[in-house]
Design a protein around this motif. Structure first.
Motif, PDB file in Angstrom:
ATOM      1  N   TRP A 219      34.308  81.634  51.826  1.00 35.54           N
ATOM      2  CA  TRP A 219      35.619  81.022  51.944  1.00 35.54           C
ATOM      3  C   TRP A 219      36.668  82.099  51.696  1.00 35.54           C
ATOM      4  O   TRP A 219      36.384  83.101  51.052  1.00 35.54           O
ATOM      5  CB  TRP A 219      35.774  79.910  50.928  1.00 35.54           C
ATOM      6  N   PRO A 220      37.847  82.003  52.165  1.00 38.38           N
ATOM      7  CA  PRO A 220      38.439  80.933  52.959  1.00 38.38           C
ATOM      8  C   PRO A 220      38.197  81.110  54.457  1.00 38.38           C
ATOM      9  O   PRO A 220      38.463  80.199  55.222  1.00 38.38           O
ATOM     10  CB  PRO A 220      39.928  81.041  52.639  1.00 38.38           C
ATOM     11  N   ASN A 221      37.682  82.277  54.873  1.00 43.14           N
ATOM     12  CA  ASN A 221      37.513  82.524  56.319  1.00 43.14           C
ATOM     13  C   ASN A 221      36.603  81.510  56.997  1.00 43.14           C
ATOM     14  O   ASN A 221      36.793  81.195  58.168  1.00 43.14           O
ATOM     15  CB  ASN A 221      36.968  83.926  56.568  1.00 43.14           C
ATOM     16  N   HIS A 222      35.581  81.014  56.288  1.00 41.31           N
ATOM     17  CA  HIS A 222      34.612  80.106  56.909  1.00 41.31           C
ATOM     18  C   HIS A 222      34.533  78.754  56.199  1.00 41.31           C
ATOM     19  O   HIS A 222      33.536  78.055  56.327  1.00 41.31           O
ATOM     20  CB  HIS A 222      33.233  80.761  56.944  1.00 41.31           C
ATOM     21  N   LYS A 223      35.601  78.411  55.457  1.00 41.31           N
ATOM     22  CA  LYS A 223      35.594  77.112  54.781  1.00 41.31           C
ATOM     23  C   LYS A 223      35.543  76.009  55.832  1.00 41.31           C
ATOM     24  O   LYS A 223      36.144  76.116  56.888  1.00 41.31           O
ATOM     25  CB  LYS A 223      36.835  76.958  53.909  1.00 41.31           C
ATOM     26  N   ASN A 224      34.802  74.962  55.531  1.00 36.69           N
ATOM     27  CA  ASN A 224      34.627  73.818  56.437  1.00 36.69           C
ATOM     28  C   ASN A 224      33.932  74.224  57.731  1.00 36.69           C
ATOM     29  O   ASN A 224      34.133  73.590  58.770  1.00 36.69           O
ATOM     30  CB  ASN A 224      35.959  73.131  56.735  1.00 36.69           C
ATOM     31  N   GLU A 225      33.125  75.259  57.685  1.00 39.96           N
ATOM     32  CA  GLU A 225      32.326  75.688  58.836  1.00 39.96           C
ATOM     33  C   GLU A 225      30.860  75.510  58.520  1.00 39.96           C
ATOM     34  O   GLU A 225      30.454  75.565  57.363  1.00 39.96           O
ATOM     35  CB  GLU A 225      32.562  77.182  59.133  1.00 39.96           C
ATOM     36  N   LEU A 226      30.093  75.306  59.548  1.00 36.51           N
ATOM     37  CA  LEU A 226      28.644  75.364  59.441  1.00 36.51           C
ATOM     38  C   LEU A 226      28.232  76.775  59.843  1.00 36.51           C
ATOM     39  O   LEU A 226      28.885  77.399  60.675  1.00 36.51           O
ATOM     40  CB  LEU A 226      28.003  74.327  60.366  1.00 36.51           C
ATOM     41  N   MET A 227      27.170  77.290  59.250  1.00 40.78           N
ATOM     42  CA  MET A 227      26.716  78.644  59.551  1.00 40.78           C
ATOM     43  C   MET A 227      25.299  78.593  60.116  1.00 40.78           C
ATOM     44  O   MET A 227      24.445  77.855  59.606  1.00 40.78           O
ATOM     45  CB  MET A 227      26.726  79.511  58.287  1.00 40.78           C
ATOM     46  N   LEU A 228      25.067  79.394  61.157  1.00 35.65           N
ATOM     47  CA  LEU A 228      23.720  79.487  61.725  1.00 35.65           C
ATOM     48  C   LEU A 228      22.741  79.893  60.646  1.00 35.65           C
ATOM     49  O   LEU A 228      23.009  80.795  59.860  1.00 35.65           O
ATOM     50  CB  LEU A 228      23.674  80.535  62.831  1.00 35.65           C
ATOM     51  N   ASN A 229      21.612  79.228  60.631  1.00 40.49           N
ATOM     52  CA  ASN A 229      20.580  79.519  59.649  1.00 40.49           C
ATOM     53  C   ASN A 229      19.396  80.241  60.288  1.00 40.49           C
ATOM     54  O   ASN A 229      18.706  81.006  59.633  1.00 40.49           O
ATOM     55  CB  ASN A 229      20.121  78.207  59.016  1.00 40.49           C
ATOM     56  N   SER A 230      19.159  79.978  61.556  1.00 43.23           N
ATOM     57  CA  SER A 230      18.070  80.632  62.285  1.00 43.23           C
ATOM     58  C   SER A 230      18.366  80.556  63.782  1.00 43.23           C
ATOM     59  O   SER A 230      19.392  80.032  64.192  1.00 43.23           O
ATOM     60  CB  SER A 230      16.720  79.990  61.957  1.00 43.23           C
TER      61      SER A 230
ATOM     62  N   GLY B  53      28.485  82.570  62.444  1.00 42.98           N
ATOM     63  CA  GLY B  53      27.262  83.354  62.303  1.00 42.98           C
ATOM     64  C   GLY B  53      26.650  83.812  63.611  1.00 42.98           C
ATOM     65  O   GLY B  53      25.585  84.434  63.612  1.00 42.98           O
ATOM     66  N   PHE B  54      27.310  83.541  64.725  1.00 44.36           N
ATOM     67  CA  PHE B  54      26.799  84.031  66.003  1.00 44.36           C
ATOM     68  C   PHE B  54      26.949  85.553  66.014  1.00 44.36           C
ATOM     69  O   PHE B  54      27.958  86.081  65.568  1.00 44.36           O
ATOM     70  CB  PHE B  54      27.560  83.409  67.174  1.00 44.36           C
ATOM     71  N   GLY B  55      25.951  86.246  66.506  1.00 41.99           N
ATOM     72  CA  GLY B  55      25.968  87.700  66.515  1.00 41.99           C
ATOM     73  C   GLY B  55      25.338  88.314  65.279  1.00 41.99           C
ATOM     74  O   GLY B  55      25.234  89.539  65.182  1.00 41.99           O
ATOM     75  N   ASP B  56      24.926  87.500  64.312  1.00 38.58           N
ATOM     76  CA  ASP B  56      24.300  87.993  63.090  1.00 38.58           C
ATOM     77  C   ASP B  56      22.991  88.700  63.445  1.00 38.58           C
ATOM     78  O   ASP B  56      22.096  88.102  64.039  1.00 38.58           O
ATOM     79  CB  ASP B  56      24.025  86.820  62.149  1.00 38.58           C
ATOM     80  N   PRO B  57      22.851  89.991  63.073  1.00 40.14           N
ATOM     81  CA  PRO B  57      21.643  90.731  63.442  1.00 40.14           C
ATOM     82  C   PRO B  57      20.373  90.236  62.751  1.00 40.14           C
ATOM     83  O   PRO B  57      19.272  90.558  63.182  1.00 40.14           O
ATOM     84  CB  PRO B  57      21.958  92.174  63.029  1.00 40.14           C
ATOM     85  N   HIS B  58      20.501  89.414  61.710  1.00 38.73           N
ATOM     86  CA  HIS B  58      19.320  88.889  61.019  1.00 38.73           C
ATOM     87  C   HIS B  58      18.747  87.654  61.707  1.00 38.73           C
ATOM     88  O   HIS B  58      17.706  87.156  61.307  1.00 38.73           O
ATOM     89  CB  HIS B  58      19.677  88.561  59.569  1.00 38.73           C
ATOM     90  N   ILE B  59      19.453  87.157  62.715  1.00 41.94           N
ATOM     91  CA  ILE B  59      18.997  85.985  63.462  1.00 41.94           C
ATOM     92  C   ILE B  59      18.652  86.442  64.872  1.00 41.94           C
ATOM     93  O   ILE B  59      19.481  87.057  65.540  1.00 41.94           O
ATOM     94  CB  ILE B  59      20.085  84.891  63.482  1.00 41.94           C
TER      95      ILE B  59
ATOM     96  N   LEU C 141      26.014  74.357  55.547  1.00 42.48           N
ATOM     97  CA  LEU C 141      27.428  74.484  55.216  1.00 42.48           C
ATOM     98  C   LEU C 141      27.683  75.904  54.729  1.00 42.48           C
ATOM     99  O   LEU C 141      26.844  76.489  54.044  1.00 42.48           O
ATOM    100  CB  LEU C 141      27.818  73.479  54.138  1.00 42.48           C
ATOM    101  N   ALA C 142      28.824  76.456  55.074  1.00 43.64           N
ATOM    102  CA  ALA C 142      29.163  77.816  54.662  1.00 43.64           C
ATOM    103  C   ALA C 142      29.237  77.886  53.140  1.00 43.64           C
ATOM    104  O   ALA C 142      29.884  77.044  52.513  1.00 43.64           O
ATOM    105  CB  ALA C 142      30.490  78.244  55.281  1.00 43.64           C
ATOM    106  N   PRO C 143      28.580  78.872  52.532  1.00 42.71           N
ATOM    107  CA  PRO C 143      28.646  78.997  51.066  1.00 42.71           C
ATOM    108  C   PRO C 143      30.047  79.405  50.615  1.00 42.71           C
ATOM    109  O   PRO C 143      30.817  79.990  51.386  1.00 42.71           O
ATOM    110  CB  PRO C 143      27.617  80.095  50.762  1.00 42.71           C
ATOM    111  N   GLU C 144      30.359  79.120  49.365  1.00 42.97           N
ATOM    112  CA  GLU C 144      31.707  79.360  48.856  1.00 42.97           C
ATOM    113  C   GLU C 144      32.131  80.820  48.931  1.00 42.97           C
ATOM    114  O   GLU C 144      33.313  81.110  49.088  1.00 42.97           O
ATOM    115  CB  GLU C 144      31.827  78.857  47.416  1.00 42.97           C
ATOM    116  N   TYR C 145      31.188  81.761  48.820  1.00 43.92           N
ATOM    117  CA  TYR C 145      31.581  83.168  48.863  1.00 43.92           C
ATOM    118  C   TYR C 145      32.130  83.565  50.245  1.00 43.92           C
ATOM    119  O   TYR C 145      32.759  84.596  50.381  1.00 43.92           O
ATOM    120  CB  TYR C 145      30.436  84.090  48.438  1.00 43.92           C
TER     121      TYR C 145
END
Length: 184
Positions: free
Chosen positions: A125-136, A96-102, A119-123
């Motif tokens: 996956w598979p590109n971001h499975k087992n990844e954490l995603m920036l929230n803010s 999620g680095f580079g996300d324009p909403h953050i 945790l990365a939501p299922e939608y």
């Protein structure tokens, strides 16, 4: 004649200064960040860590993921299970680095920050499975920032649900009484 030259010199300098102030205010206003307490509530995991490697650059969305060495979990350590942990359990992948909403979402190798992630939501996956995603937005590591985040985490009420007894019966009828179930 000397004062005319001096005024002619200062006029462009002052014009530039005024334009800079107006534009900088406009840029800061375009990215509004939520209050720290709200950011902490929306994140399931809050951790401090150092970016070790930048990976998975997405040229279409201009986003990327990073391998981060975790120094400390401020919240949600139990959410990060064995599938998410990398390299012996002290590193995670954060996307999620580079996300324009953050607002503050850019890092370089070696940057140490406070990360608010989920945790990365299922939608995703598979590109971001087992990844954490920036929230803010990321926060720099300072004593004040650490204290403020810790204060937000500690202010939350602890939800405690006692486990039922192994036999499913009440402890009140047990011959072994403890201080927790003495008659009042």
């Amino acid at each position: 004649m000397g004062s005319f030259r001096r005024k002619a010199f200062y006029w462009p300098v002052w014009s530039f200064a005024v334009a800079f102030v107006l534009l900088s205010q406009r840029c800061n206003g375009s990215c509004s960040e939520k209050e720290l307490e709200k950011r902490e509530e929306e994140a399931n995991v809050v951790l401090t860590g150092t970016v070790e490697e930048i990976l998975n650059m997405d040229p279409v969305h201009n986003t990327y993921s990073c391998k981060v060495r975790v120094w400390r979990y401020l919240k949600g350590k139990t959410m990060v299970n064995g599938e998410v942990l990398l390299d012996g359990g002290n590193k995670v992948m954060i996307g999620g680095f580079g996300d324009p909403h953050i607002c503050d979402n850019q890092v370089a190798t070696g940057d140490t920050r406070i990360f608010f992630v989920n945790l990365a939501p299922e939608y995703m996956w598979p590109n971001h499975k087992n990844e954490l995603m920036l929230n803010s937005s990321l926060m720099r590591i300072t004593l004040r920032n650490l204290e403020e985040v810790e204060h937000c985490v500690e202010d939350k009420p602890v939800h405690f649900t006692p486990a039922p007894p192994p036999d499913g019966k009440s402890h009140k009828n047990s011959p072994y009484r403890s201080v927790f179930n003495l008659p009042r």
